[in-house]
Design a protein around this motif. Sequence first.
Motif, short mmCIF file in Angstrom:
data_model
loop_
_atom_site.label_atom_id
_atom_site.label_comp_id
_atom_site.label_asym_id
_atom_site.label_seq_id
_atom_site.Cartn_x
_atom_site.Cartn_y
_atom_site.Cartn_z
N LEU A 32 1.54 75.10 104.47
CA LEU A 32 2.50 75.93 103.76
C LEU A 32 1.80 76.60 102.60
CD1 LEU A 32 5.37 73.30 103.71
CD2 LEU A 32 5.11 75.21 105.29
N GLY A 33 2.06 77.89 102.44
CA GLY A 33 1.46 78.64 101.35
C GLY A 33 2.51 79.40 100.57
N GLY A 34 2.14 79.87 99.40
CA GLY A 34 3.07 80.62 98.56
C GLY A 34 3.99 79.70 97.79
N GLN A 35 5.04 80.28 97.26
CA GLN A 35 6.00 79.53 96.44
C GLN A 35 7.33 79.46 97.17
OE1 GLN A 35 4.92 78.25 93.56
NE2 GLN A 35 6.86 77.26 93.08
N GLU A 36 7.81 78.24 97.42
CA GLU A 36 9.10 78.11 98.10
C GLU A 36 10.18 78.78 97.27
OE1 GLU A 36 9.89 73.93 98.67
OE2 GLU A 36 9.75 73.52 96.56
N THR A 37 11.17 79.36 97.95
CA THR A 37 12.23 80.08 97.25
C THR A 37 13.34 79.16 96.77
OG1 THR A 37 13.24 80.60 99.39
CG2 THR A 37 11.81 82.28 98.40
N ARG A 38 13.52 78.03 97.44
CA ARG A 38 14.50 77.02 97.01
C ARG A 38 13.81 75.66 97.03
NH1 ARG A 38 17.14 80.01 100.83
NH2 ARG A 38 16.96 78.35 102.33
N ALA A 39 14.09 74.87 96.03
CA ALA A 39 13.49 73.53 95.93
C ALA A 39 13.80 72.72 97.18
CB ALA A 39 14.01 72.81 94.69
N GLY A 40 12.77 72.08 97.72
CA GLY A 40 12.94 71.19 98.86
C GLY A 40 12.64 71.81 100.21
N GLU A 41 12.47 73.14 100.27
CA GLU A 41 12.20 73.79 101.56
C GLU A 41 10.90 73.29 102.18
OE1 GLU A 41 14.13 78.23 101.16
OE2 GLU A 41 12.26 77.83 100.12
N ALA A 42 9.85 73.20 101.38
CA ALA A 42 8.55 72.78 101.90
C ALA A 42 8.62 71.35 102.44
CB ALA A 42 7.48 72.90 100.83
N ASP A 43 9.25 70.46 101.69
CA ASP A 43 9.38 69.07 102.15
C ASP A 43 10.20 68.98 103.43
OD1 ASP A 43 7.82 68.02 100.12
OD2 ASP A 43 9.54 67.58 98.82
N ALA A 44 11.26 69.78 103.51
CA ALA A 44 12.10 69.77 104.71
C ALA A 44 11.30 70.23 105.93
CB ALA A 44 13.32 70.67 104.51
N LEU A 45 10.47 71.27 105.76
CA LEU A 45 9.66 71.76 106.88
C LEU A 45 8.61 70.74 107.29
CD1 LEU A 45 9.21 75.50 105.85
CD2 LEU A 45 10.62 74.59 107.71
N ARG A 46 7.96 70.11 106.31
CA ARG A 46 6.95 69.09 106.64
C ARG A 46 7.58 67.93 107.41
NH1 ARG A 46 5.35 70.01 101.23
NH2 ARG A 46 3.48 71.27 101.14
N ASN A 47 8.73 67.48 106.96
CA ASN A 47 9.41 66.36 107.63
C ASN A 47 9.82 66.74 109.05
OD1 ASN A 47 9.14 64.70 105.39
ND2 ASN A 47 11.13 65.25 104.56
N ALA A 48 10.32 67.96 109.21
CA ALA A 48 10.76 68.41 110.54
C ALA A 48 9.57 68.60 111.47
CB ALA A 48 11.55 69.71 110.41
N TRP A 49 8.41 68.97 110.93
CA TRP A 49 7.23 69.22 111.76
C TRP A 49 6.75 67.94 112.45
CZ3 TRP A 49 5.48 73.46 113.73
CH2 TRP A 49 4.21 73.48 114.32
N ALA A 50 7.05 66.81 111.87
CA ALA A 50 6.62 65.53 112.46
C ALA A 50 7.13 65.38 113.89
CB ALA A 50 7.09 64.37 111.59
N ALA A 94 -2.88 73.76 118.22
CA ALA A 94 -2.24 74.97 117.71
C ALA A 94 -1.70 74.63 116.33
CB ALA A 94 -1.12 75.41 118.64
N ASP A 95 -2.41 75.10 115.30
CA ASP A 95 -2.00 74.87 113.92
C ASP A 95 -1.16 76.04 113.46
OD1 ASP A 95 -3.50 72.46 113.75
OD2 ASP A 95 -5.30 73.61 113.30
N PHE A 96 -0.19 75.78 112.60
CA PHE A 96 0.71 76.81 112.12
C PHE A 96 0.70 76.89 110.61
CE2 PHE A 96 2.00 76.06 116.37
CZ PHE A 96 2.48 77.27 116.82
N GLU A 97 0.89 78.11 110.11
CA GLU A 97 0.96 78.33 108.69
C GLU A 97 2.22 79.11 108.38
OE1 GLU A 97 -1.64 80.32 105.06
OE2 GLU A 97 -2.37 80.45 107.12
N VAL A 98 2.98 78.60 107.41
CA VAL A 98 4.17 79.30 106.92
C VAL A 98 3.84 79.74 105.51
CG1 VAL A 98 6.59 79.08 106.26
CG2 VAL A 98 5.76 77.96 108.34
N THR A 99 4.02 81.03 105.24
CA THR A 99 3.73 81.58 103.91
C THR A 99 5.03 82.03 103.26
OG1 THR A 99 1.58 82.33 104.69
CG2 THR A 99 2.36 83.25 102.62
N PHE A 100 5.36 81.39 102.16
CA PHE A 100 6.51 81.80 101.39
C PHE A 100 6.14 83.02 100.57
CE2 PHE A 100 7.35 77.31 102.14
CZ PHE A 100 8.68 77.33 102.54
N PRO A 101 7.06 83.97 100.42
CA PRO A 101 6.76 85.19 99.65
C PRO A 101 6.50 84.89 98.18
CG PRO A 101 9.01 85.27 100.55
CD PRO A 101 8.41 83.99 100.97
#
Length: 101
Positions: A32-50, A94-101
């Motif tokens: 994950l890159g950039g700055q999340e727009t709402r608190a907790g988005e990055a953690d939610a994505l990491r947990n879901a990626w499992a 297959a690695d993935f990258e999500v970039t927050f604006p």
Amino acid sequence: MPQLQLDKDRGTVVLTISIDDGPQFTFGELSLGGQETRAGEADALRNAWASLSGKRYDSSLLRKWLIQNATSLPNDGQPLRHVEMHLDASTDQADFEVTFP
């Protein structure tokens, strides 16, 4: 390498082609890159990626994951432009990258 066989009696040509599907990739890392727009988005994505990590790559599984996690993904009308796939031939992942604006 393609092979040709001529059958003059029948007036036919047989073309034999070998196709190699290549390696099967698995879902690898999510970065994950950039700055999340709402608190907790990055953690939610990491947990879901499992739930995907280590599974054989399948575009329908990725599509389902993207839909299920749409509220945590950057969305400016074109959310997929923030998701990039990187194929690593050395690990068959297959690695993935999500970039927050």
